[in-house]
Design a protein around this motif. Structure first.
Motif, PDB file in Angstrom:
ATOM      1  N   GLN A  72     -13.736  47.580  35.464  1.00 39.52           N
ATOM      2  CA  GLN A  72     -13.494  47.712  36.888  1.00 39.52           C
ATOM      3  C   GLN A  72     -14.136  46.580  37.682  1.00 39.52           C
ATOM      4  OE1 GLN A  72     -11.773  50.719  37.465  1.00 39.52           O
ATOM      5  NE2 GLN A  72     -11.171  49.818  39.408  1.00 39.52           N
ATOM      6  N   GLY A  73     -13.427  46.069  38.676  1.00 36.89           N
ATOM      7  CA  GLY A  73     -13.953  45.031  39.553  1.00 36.89           C
ATOM      8  C   GLY A  73     -12.952  43.909  39.733  1.00 36.89           C
ATOM      9  N   ALA A  74     -12.809  43.451  40.976  1.00 39.86           N
ATOM     10  CA  ALA A  74     -11.826  42.403  41.271  1.00 39.86           C
ATOM     11  C   ALA A  74     -12.101  41.126  40.501  1.00 39.86           C
ATOM     12  CB  ALA A  74     -11.824  42.130  42.776  1.00 39.86           C
ATOM     13  N   GLY A  75     -13.380  40.801  40.308  1.00 40.91           N
ATOM     14  CA  GLY A  75     -13.721  39.582  39.577  1.00 40.91           C
ATOM     15  C   GLY A  75     -13.253  39.613  38.134  1.00 40.91           C
ATOM     16  N   TYR A  76     -13.360  40.777  37.497  1.00 43.80           N
ATOM     17  CA  TYR A  76     -12.910  40.909  36.113  1.00 43.80           C
ATOM     18  C   TYR A  76     -11.392  40.769  36.019  1.00 43.80           C
ATOM     19  CZ  TYR A  76     -17.620  42.649  35.201  1.00 43.80           C
ATOM     20  OH  TYR A  76     -18.982  42.763  35.096  1.00 43.80           O
ATOM     21  N   LYS A 183     -18.044  32.569  32.769  1.00 43.63           N
ATOM     22  CA  LYS A 183     -17.247  33.747  32.438  1.00 43.63           C
ATOM     23  C   LYS A 183     -17.769  34.993  33.151  1.00 43.63           C
ATOM     24  CE  LYS A 183     -15.564  32.127  27.954  1.00 43.63           C
ATOM     25  NZ  LYS A 183     -15.479  32.400  26.503  1.00 43.63           N
ATOM     26  N   GLN A 184     -19.062  35.028  33.422  1.00 37.90           N
ATOM     27  CA  GLN A 184     -19.658  36.153  34.136  1.00 37.90           C
ATOM     28  C   GLN A 184     -20.147  35.671  35.492  1.00 37.90           C
ATOM     29  OE1 GLN A 184     -20.036  39.557  33.039  1.00 37.90           O
ATOM     30  NE2 GLN A 184     -20.510  39.769  35.209  1.00 37.90           N
ATOM     31  N   LEU A 185     -19.422  35.995  36.543  1.00 42.14           N
ATOM     32  CA  LEU A 185     -19.848  35.644  37.887  1.00 42.14           C
ATOM     33  C   LEU A 185     -20.922  36.608  38.370  1.00 42.14           C
ATOM     34  CD1 LEU A 185     -16.370  34.910  39.510  1.00 42.14           C
ATOM     35  CD2 LEU A 185     -18.103  33.227  38.912  1.00 42.14           C
ATOM     36  N   GLN A 186     -21.781  36.137  39.268  1.00 45.89           N
ATOM     37  CA  GLN A 186     -22.797  37.020  39.836  1.00 45.89           C
ATOM     38  C   GLN A 186     -22.168  38.038  40.779  1.00 45.89           C
ATOM     39  OE1 GLN A 186     -26.691  35.258  40.951  1.00 45.89           O
ATOM     40  NE2 GLN A 186     -25.681  33.304  40.612  1.00 45.89           N
ATOM     41  N   GLU A 203     -16.326  36.989  45.251  1.00 48.18           N
ATOM     42  CA  GLU A 203     -16.268  36.392  43.926  1.00 48.18           C
ATOM     43  C   GLU A 203     -15.450  35.109  43.924  1.00 48.18           C
ATOM     44  OE1 GLU A 203     -12.599  38.796  44.165  1.00 48.18           O
ATOM     45  OE2 GLU A 203     -14.684  39.081  44.769  1.00 48.18           O
ATOM     46  N   GLU A 204     -14.408  35.019  44.779  1.00 47.05           N
ATOM     47  CA  GLU A 204     -13.632  33.781  44.850  1.00 47.05           C
ATOM     48  C   GLU A 204     -14.476  32.650  45.418  1.00 47.05           C
ATOM     49  OE1 GLU A 204     -12.679  36.401  46.858  1.00 47.05           O
ATOM     50  OE2 GLU A 204     -10.663  37.080  46.297  1.00 47.05           O
ATOM     51  N   THR A 205     -15.274  32.955  46.447  1.00 50.10           N
ATOM     52  CA  THR A 205     -16.118  31.924  47.051  1.00 50.10           C
ATOM     53  C   THR A 205     -17.112  31.382  46.037  1.00 50.10           C
ATOM     54  OG1 THR A 205     -15.912  33.015  49.199  1.00 50.10           O
ATOM     55  CG2 THR A 205     -17.700  31.426  48.944  1.00 50.10           C
ATOM     56  N   GLU A 206     -17.729  32.270  45.271  1.00 55.91           N
ATOM     57  CA  GLU A 206     -18.662  31.826  44.239  1.00 55.91           C
ATOM     58  C   GLU A 206     -17.963  30.906  43.243  1.00 55.91           C
ATOM     59  OE1 GLU A 206     -21.450  33.506  40.590  1.00 55.91           O
ATOM     60  OE2 GLU A 206     -20.405  34.932  41.883  1.00 55.91           O
ATOM     61  N   LYS A 253     -26.918  34.836  46.897  1.00 57.26           N
ATOM     62  CA  LYS A 253     -26.302  34.351  45.666  1.00 57.26           C
ATOM     63  C   LYS A 253     -25.398  33.153  45.942  1.00 57.26           C
ATOM     64  CE  LYS A 253     -26.649  38.488  42.845  1.00 57.26           C
ATOM     65  NZ  LYS A 253     -27.748  39.080  43.612  1.00 57.26           N
ATOM     66  N   LEU A 254     -24.724  33.162  47.078  1.00 59.41           N
ATOM     67  CA  LEU A 254     -23.891  32.017  47.424  1.00 59.41           C
ATOM     68  C   LEU A 254     -24.745  30.796  47.762  1.00 59.41           C
ATOM     69  CD1 LEU A 254     -21.045  33.689  49.510  1.00 59.41           C
ATOM     70  CD2 LEU A 254     -21.000  32.941  47.116  1.00 59.41           C
ATOM     71  N   ARG A 255     -25.910  31.012  48.350  1.00 58.47           N
ATOM     72  CA  ARG A 255     -26.840  29.899  48.569  1.00 58.47           C
ATOM     73  C   ARG A 255     -27.209  29.246  47.246  1.00 58.47           C
ATOM     74  NH1 ARG A 255     -30.999  32.998  52.572  1.00 58.47           N
ATOM     75  NH2 ARG A 255     -30.100  32.374  54.601  1.00 58.47           N
ATOM     76  N   MET A 256     -27.465  30.060  46.243  1.00 58.55           N
ATOM     77  CA  MET A 256     -27.837  29.537  44.932  1.00 58.55           C
ATOM     78  C   MET A 256     -26.695  28.721  44.329  1.00 58.55           C
ATOM     79  SD  MET A 256     -30.964  30.451  44.075  1.00 58.55           S
ATOM     80  CE  MET A 256     -31.007  30.478  42.283  1.00 58.55           C
ATOM     81  N   VAL A 257     -25.479  29.261  44.421  1.00 54.97           N
ATOM     82  CA  VAL A 257     -24.335  28.594  43.812  1.00 54.97           C
ATOM     83  C   VAL A 257     -24.022  27.266  44.503  1.00 54.97           C
ATOM     84  CG1 VAL A 257     -21.860  28.814  43.316  1.00 54.97           C
ATOM     85  CG2 VAL A 257     -23.373  30.774  43.028  1.00 54.97           C
ATOM     86  N   ARG A 258     -24.282  27.187  45.810  1.00 52.55           N
ATOM     87  CA  ARG A 258     -24.017  25.950  46.539  1.00 52.55           C
ATOM     88  C   ARG A 258     -24.866  24.788  46.043  1.00 52.55           C
ATOM     89  NH1 ARG A 258     -23.308  29.318  51.401  1.00 52.55           N
ATOM     90  NH2 ARG A 258     -25.538  29.203  51.785  1.00 52.55           N
ATOM     91  N   LEU A 259     -25.997  25.103  45.427  1.00 53.22           N
ATOM     92  CA  LEU A 259     -26.903  24.065  44.948  1.00 53.22           C
ATOM     93  C   LEU A 259     -26.464  23.534  43.587  1.00 53.22           C
ATOM     94  CD1 LEU A 259     -30.289  25.839  45.781  1.00 53.22           C
ATOM     95  CD2 LEU A 259     -29.130  24.090  47.148  1.00 53.22           C
ATOM     96  N   TYR A 260     -26.853  22.296  43.288  1.00 51.71           N
ATOM     97  CA  TYR A 260     -26.692  21.775  41.941  1.00 51.71           C
ATOM     98  C   TYR A 260     -27.711  22.471  41.032  1.00 51.71           C
ATOM     99  CZ  TYR A 260     -23.820  17.970  43.814  1.00 51.71           C
ATOM    100  OH  TYR A 260     -22.826  17.247  44.413  1.00 51.71           O
ATOM    101  N   PRO A 261     -27.436  22.554  39.719  1.00 52.74           N
ATOM    102  CA  PRO A 261     -28.362  23.267  38.825  1.00 52.74           C
ATOM    103  C   PRO A 261     -29.813  22.796  38.923  1.00 52.74           C
ATOM    104  CG  PRO A 261     -26.307  22.824  37.694  1.00 52.74           C
ATOM    105  CD  PRO A 261     -26.211  22.125  39.014  1.00 52.74           C
TER     106      PRO A 261
END
Length: 317
Positions: A72-76, A183-186, A203-206, A253-261
């Motif tokens: 269950q979940g739109a991301g899956y 494969k596993q989005l936050q 999930e799309e934005t991430e 979580k989106l703040r984290m993703v916006r950054l480079y690793p």
């Protein structure tokens, strides 16, 4: 196969016929070989039967396939669509998105003309069952209504605020997704069955931020137009307040993703500063408008979004 249309749905037996009818009416002057993949995200209604009936009389230049995704979940469901697609270009339509008759061909053309585009979105118009409420323009972005203009442009990573297209009606290049998106989005989006709406729609934005952090490009293609069918319940106060809180809760979580690793470990030091900043903004907003939240829905939604942003570092996926 040149193009895949992916429709992710949960209990969409009453909604999906309108989408499939819109795809039946698509023009195809270039003779594009394309397919439609309906990803059923653990529905308990007659979605499978409805798709089966449509497949018996489906158009000759296309294929219609049904896939069941039990997690269950739109991301899956979206990840399953990526895996199932037989083409590199994948156009995503929600089960309440109605494409203009040239949406398919314009989506395909843009992908051919911009081979470095990993994602591109278009214009999303509202289709309402009730008269347009006076506050609609101020909350329409919550409902994935978006018109960035009549000219194509590239979304830049250093734009402030940083933006990407809405997921509804967007096209994803399968290669870019598989190269850049975990494969596993936050953020896994809304879980319709269990009524979890805290992290709805992000999930799309991430995923798009992961793609934008690479050499792949993200574009706006105004020639792609869809209508988002919004039932009256999605304009109700309770729904909009939950939606606003959910978008706020995804903020950290989106703040984290916006950054480079290499930048992400710095977030440990920056998070207390964000908490202070978001807390100050929340308190200031509350004190300024505390007498208006009952009478002004847009201000009440903004308050919920600010509460969500302040709480977001403590939210676990």
């Amino acid at each position: 196969m040149k193009f895949t249309v992916a429709i992710c749905t949960y209990n969409g037996q009453d909604r999906i016929p309108e989408v499939l009818d819109g795809l039946q009416q698509q023009t195809n002057p270039e003779g594009i070989e394309w397919e439609v993949v309906v990803v059923d995200n653990n529905s308990s209604d007659r979605t499978a039967e409805v798709v089966s009936q449509y497949s018996k009389n489906w158009r000759g230049d296309s294929q219609l396939r049904y896939v069941f995704e039990a997690t269950q979940g739109a991301g899956y469901a979206r990840q399953r669509a990526i895996q199932e697609a037989k083409s590199d270009l994948i156009g995503f339509l929600d089960d309440d998105n109605l494409p203009k008759e040239n949406w398919l061909v314009e989506a395909y053309r843009f992908g051919q003309e911009h081979p470095q585009a990993g994602v591109y979105g278009g214009i999303i118009h509202p289709k309402l069952d009730v008269p347009l409420p006076p506050y609609f323009n101020k909350i329409k972005s919550l409902l994935a209504i978006n018109n960035p203009g009549s000219q194509p442009f590239r979304y830049q990573r250093n734009d402030k605020p940083r933006k990407v297209p809405a997921g509804a009606g967007c096209v994803v290049r399968q290669q870019a997704w598989k190269e850049r998106v975990p494969k596993q989005l936050q953020l896994q989006g809304r879980d319709e069955k269990n009524k979890k709406t805290l992290l709805i729609g992000n999930e799309e934005t991430e995923a798009f931020f992961y793609i934008q952090n690479s050499d792949w490009e993200i574009w706006h293609n105004p020639a792609m137009e869809i209508w988002h069918h919004l039932p009256s319940k999605r304009l109700e106060k309770e729904y909009l307040l939950k939606l606003s809180r959910g978008f706020g809760l995804a903020n950290h979580k989106l703040r984290m993703v916006r950054l480079y690793p290499w930048q992400r470990p710095l977030m440990i030091l920056l998070t207390p500063l964000y908490l202070l900043s978001d807390g100050y903004k929340l308190a200031s907003y509350y004190l300024r408008y505390r007498h208006e939240f009952d009478s002004d829905l847009t201000k009440a939604c903004e308050l919920q979004a600010r509460i969500g942003r302040f709480m977001s570092p403590f939210v676990r996926a």
